[in-house]
Design an enzyme around this catalytic site. Structure first.
Site, short mmCIF file in Angstrom:
data_model
loop_
_atom_site.label_atom_id
_atom_site.label_comp_id
_atom_site.label_asym_id
_atom_site.label_seq_id
_atom_site.Cartn_x
_atom_site.Cartn_y
_atom_site.Cartn_z
CE LYS A 233 -24.69 -39.38 25.44
NZ LYS A 233 -24.84 -39.93 24.11
NE ARG A 267 -24.24 -46.72 25.52
CZ ARG A 267 -23.48 -45.98 26.31
NH1 ARG A 267 -23.87 -44.78 26.69
NH2 ARG A 267 -22.31 -46.44 26.73
C1 9MG Z 1 -20.90 -45.34 23.95
N1 9MG Z 1 -21.95 -44.34 23.87
C2 9MG Z 1 -22.03 -43.20 24.61
N2 9MG Z 1 -23.11 -42.50 24.24
C3 9MG Z 1 -23.73 -43.23 23.27
C4 9MG Z 1 -24.88 -43.03 22.48
O1 9MG Z 1 -25.61 -41.94 22.58
N3 9MG Z 1 -25.20 -43.99 21.59
C5 9MG Z 1 -24.44 -45.09 21.44
N4 9MG Z 1 -24.82 -46.00 20.51
N5 9MG Z 1 -23.32 -45.32 22.15
C6 9MG Z 1 -22.99 -44.40 23.05
#
Ligand code: 9MG
Length: 289
Positions: A233, A267
């Protein structure tokens, strides 16, 4: 002092997701314009389910227990996509993966119609960055019977990073997530189907993201599994100056820091490297201090 009861497992359609160890959710974008891997799964301008199966299998072999399939780019500045376009991207991939990969298939969507169709094709989890706020989403998600991740976002992807503002970001995220849990329960979704996510990068400055990470244990104290996405990010770009494809080391570090502060699910794009780092943490935890 109140003792927070942590759930040890979650039923995801026909699969049981154990929280005995941190869980890795691998990112599988079917979008042509995702911020870090857009278009990777396209052949002749169309999403290619076989390419998606190869990518998902590689992530599962590397340690992912969940594959998160998304068809809407939610990177800052992204324009909305039609529900039909999202369904055309995601459903063939869910259909190809379900039953063919040894993992839970999560669907990253806010669209009620896609939630229902994906569940019918074998999806095992819903991941909604809008926390079931779209019309009909609470009812659709309820009727799937699946677990749902409720994420916090300030604004919408097209504008969210222009000027995010909070009094206290941790308090506000917590208040929002509690309200969405209450709305879910009122709609007939039991609390034990829910995961929470503070939504790193979704309407948050670098300072907001850092403060949320520093205080993640407060969110974990809600007693619901925490899902955290920090992989590649923009806060990493802001803090290191690295381009999106050079963010693996910092992404792994952030996943580890999140797990240490109470995240149950991370994730990530780089599954193998994250799994190695988490294995080091697990090894350390076997040593008595
Ligand atoms: C789809 N998506 C992109 N970034 C995300 C994040 O930080 N959390 C979740 N739940 N979905 C995300």
């Amino acid at each position: 002092m109140a003792v927070t009861q942590r759930r040890s497992a979650l039923q995801c359609a026909d699969r049981l997701l154990s929280f005995q160890a941190p869980v890795i959710m691998g990112v599988l974008n079917t979008t042509p314009d995702s911020f870090s891997d857009g278009g990777r799964l396209y052949t002749d301008g169309r999403p290619d389910p076989d390419a998606a199966l190869d990518a998902a299998s590689a992530m599962v072999n590397a340690g992912a227990a969940i594959i998160d399939v998304g068809g809407e780019s939610t990177r800052p500045g992204a324009e909305p996509v039609s529900v039909q376009a999202e369904m055309d991207r995601v459903l063939p991939v869910v259909e190809r993966l379900a039953g063919s990969v040894d993992a839970i298939i999560s669907v990253d969507t806010s669209s009620p119609a896609l939630m229902c169709e994906a569940a019918a094709l074998g999806a095992g989890m819903l991941n909604d960055v809008r926390a079931l706020m779209r019309e009909g989403a609470l009812e659709a998600a309820r009727d799937t019977g699946l677990p749902i991740c409720l994420m916090h976002m300030q604004g919408s992807p097209s504008t969210m990073q222009s000027a995010p503002r909070y009094g206290d970001v941790v308090d506000e995220v917590l208040t929002f997530l509690r309200a969405r849990v209450a709305a879910s329960e009122a709609a007939g979704i039991s609390r034990d189907r829910l995961l929470l996510d503070p939504g790193f990068g979704f309407g948050k400055s670098v300072a907001h993201n850092l403060r949320l990470l520093a205080h993640l244990s407060r969110l974990a104290g809600e007693g619901l599994p925490l899902l955290v996405g920090l992989s590649r990010k923009s806060l990493i770009g802001a803090l290191t100056g690295r381009d999106v494809h050079e963010r693996l080391p910092a992404s792994v570090a952030l996943a580890l820091l999140a797990v240490q502060r109470g995240a149950s699910v991370v994730r990530v794009h780089d599954v193998a490297a994250t799994a190695d780092a988490l294995a080091m943490l697990a090894a350390l935890e076997t040593v008595e201090s």
